[in-house]
Design a protein around this motif. Structure first.
Motif, PDB file in Angstrom:
ATOM      1  N   VAL A 122      33.792  39.903  44.406  1.00  0.00           N
ATOM      2  CA  VAL A 122      35.002  40.108  43.896  1.00  0.00           C
ATOM      3  C   VAL A 122      36.141  41.104  44.556  1.00  0.00           C
ATOM      4  CG1 VAL A 122      36.513  40.964  41.685  1.00  0.00           C
ATOM      5  CG2 VAL A 122      34.354  39.246  41.530  1.00  0.00           C
ATOM      6  N   LEU A 123      35.579  42.126  44.956  1.00  0.00           N
ATOM      7  CA  LEU A 123      36.304  43.221  45.521  1.00  0.00           C
ATOM      8  C   LEU A 123      36.543  42.614  46.981  1.00  0.00           C
ATOM      9  CD1 LEU A 123      34.129  46.542  44.925  1.00  0.00           C
ATOM     10  CD2 LEU A 123      36.542  45.986  44.134  1.00  0.00           C
ATOM     11  N   SER A 124      35.818  41.929  47.636  1.00  0.00           N
ATOM     12  CA  SER A 124      36.241  41.246  49.009  1.00  0.00           C
ATOM     13  C   SER A 124      37.621  40.327  48.652  1.00  0.00           C
ATOM     14  CB  SER A 124      35.215  40.593  49.483  1.00  0.00           C
ATOM     15  OG  SER A 124      34.040  41.483  49.845  1.00  0.00           O
ATOM     16  N   ALA A 125      37.282  39.721  47.715  1.00  0.00           N
ATOM     17  CA  ALA A 125      38.596  38.759  47.389  1.00  0.00           C
ATOM     18  C   ALA A 125      39.858  39.583  47.108  1.00  0.00           C
ATOM     19  CB  ALA A 125      38.402  37.895  46.213  1.00  0.00           C
ATOM     20  N   ALA A 126      39.877  40.694  46.336  1.00  0.00           N
ATOM     21  CA  ALA A 126      40.842  41.497  46.176  1.00  0.00           C
ATOM     22  C   ALA A 126      41.325  42.069  47.291  1.00  0.00           C
ATOM     23  CB  ALA A 126      40.589  42.803  45.177  1.00  0.00           C
ATOM     24  N   LYS A 127      40.477  42.563  48.346  1.00  0.00           N
ATOM     25  CA  LYS A 127      41.114  43.031  49.815  1.00  0.00           C
ATOM     26  C   LYS A 127      41.940  41.732  50.302  1.00  0.00           C
ATOM     27  CE  LYS A 127      36.804  44.410  51.044  1.00  0.00           C
ATOM     28  NZ  LYS A 127      35.905  44.966  51.704  1.00  0.00           N
ATOM     29  N   ALA A 128      41.169  40.738  50.348  1.00  0.00           N
ATOM     30  CA  ALA A 128      42.120  39.556  50.879  1.00  0.00           C
ATOM     31  C   ALA A 128      43.295  39.153  50.250  1.00  0.00           C
ATOM     32  CB  ALA A 128      41.117  38.314  50.871  1.00  0.00           C
ATOM     33  N   VAL A 129      43.568  39.389  49.078  1.00  0.00           N
ATOM     34  CA  VAL A 129      44.797  39.380  48.301  1.00  0.00           C
ATOM     35  C   VAL A 129      45.740  40.431  48.752  1.00  0.00           C
ATOM     36  CG1 VAL A 129      46.049  39.058  46.121  1.00  0.00           C
ATOM     37  CG2 VAL A 129      43.948  38.051  46.433  1.00  0.00           C
ATOM     38  N   ASN A 130      45.265  41.562  48.876  1.00  0.00           N
ATOM     39  CA  ASN A 130      46.023  42.723  49.322  1.00  0.00           C
ATOM     40  C   ASN A 130      46.601  42.513  50.837  1.00  0.00           C
ATOM     41  OD1 ASN A 130      45.945  43.963  46.987  1.00  0.00           O
ATOM     42  ND2 ASN A 130      44.253  45.311  47.554  1.00  0.00           N
ATOM     43  N   LEU A 131      45.649  41.859  51.584  1.00  0.00           N
ATOM     44  CA  LEU A 131      45.860  41.580  53.240  1.00  0.00           C
ATOM     45  C   LEU A 131      47.143  40.531  53.049  1.00  0.00           C
ATOM     46  CD1 LEU A 131      45.750  42.365  56.232  1.00  0.00           C
ATOM     47  CD2 LEU A 131      43.780  40.765  55.972  1.00  0.00           C
ATOM     48  N   THR A 132      46.845  39.571  52.385  1.00  0.00           N
ATOM     49  CA  THR A 132      47.718  38.424  52.345  1.00  0.00           C
ATOM     50  C   THR A 132      49.192  38.730  51.682  1.00  0.00           C
ATOM     51  OG1 THR A 132      46.186  36.760  51.928  1.00  0.00           O
ATOM     52  CG2 THR A 132      48.296  36.265  51.273  1.00  0.00           C
ATOM     53  N   THR A 133      49.303  39.795  50.758  1.00  0.00           N
ATOM     54  CA  THR A 133      50.520  40.347  50.523  1.00  0.00           C
ATOM     55  C   THR A 133      51.117  41.013  51.365  1.00  0.00           C
ATOM     56  OG1 THR A 133      49.711  40.250  47.945  1.00  0.00           O
ATOM     57  CG2 THR A 133      51.560  41.582  48.725  1.00  0.00           C
ATOM     58  N   ALA A 134      50.402  41.878  52.176  1.00  0.00           N
ATOM     59  CA  ALA A 134      51.109  42.670  53.136  1.00  0.00           C
ATOM     60  C   ALA A 134      51.440  41.681  54.300  1.00  0.00           C
ATOM     61  CB  ALA A 134      49.892  43.630  53.855  1.00  0.00           C
TER      62      ALA A 134
END
Length: 192
Positions: A122-134
């Motif tokens: 779940v934390l890895s997925a959140a990091k991926a979403v943050n990177l996508t947003t960036a």
């Protein structure tokens, strides 16, 4: 909350400037906030044991949603390049967009390092979403800056197309790797 505020800001700009793709990107940001909210719901509360299988399913679902959102982003980017559209921020709004972009990049980088030691999907997925947003923010800012400060329409078209292709490739590669990795991990979990 910052991303949700930025998505609403984009939506307001879409209405004010009657921009279809500004509205599409606003919807993109708001959907990413929805993905984040789902991930927060899936994260185990303190004191509870993590259900690794449930976390893997949330990770895979996030990857699938990012693939779908990436395809939507590809359509938006194609329209931008084909029609020569770009962001046109009035006055100093371009600085707000720049601030948000750098905020997202810094947050994504810090969280990648900070939460690397945790083995939570779940934390890895959140990091991926943050990177996508960036990455989407970088694309948005690039189109606005090239429009504001560039003179050559051919340069603008090439630069926008190159940035869109790079962002789209990174987002889709990240999402596909999430789906593949979660599938393998789920299969390994079932075999044990």
């Amino acid at each position: 909350l910052v991303s949700l505020f930025y998505g609403v800001f984009k939506l307001v700009c879409a209405v004010i400037y009657a921009s279809f793709w500004e509205g599409a990107l606003a919807l993109y940001y708001i959907l990413l906030c929805g993905v984040r909210a789902n991930l927060i719901r899936r994260f185990p509360a303190s004191g509870q044991a993590a259900d690794y299988g449930a976390e893997l399913r949330a990770y895979r679902a996030t990857g699938i949603l990012l693939v779908l959102l990436g395809m939507a982003l590809g359509g938006i980017a194609a329209q931008i390049v084909r029609e020569g559209q770009s962001y046109d921020y009035a006055g100093t709004l371009i600085f707000a967009a720049g601030f948000y972009t750098f905020y997202c990049l810094i947050l994504s980088s810090v969280n990648t390092v900070k939460y690397r030691k945790f083995k939570s999907p779940v934390l890895s997925a959140a990091k991926a979403v943050n990177l996508t947003t960036a990455l989407v923010s970088v694309f948005s800012l690039e189109t606005a800056m090239v429009d504001r400060f560039g003179d050559d329409p051919r340069f603008r078209e090439r630069m926008t197309a190159a940035t869109a292709l790079a962002v789209l490739a990174l987002v889709l590669a990240l999402a596909a790797s999430m789906v593949i990795r979660s599938g393998r991990s789920m299969k390994n979990l079932q075999n044990t």
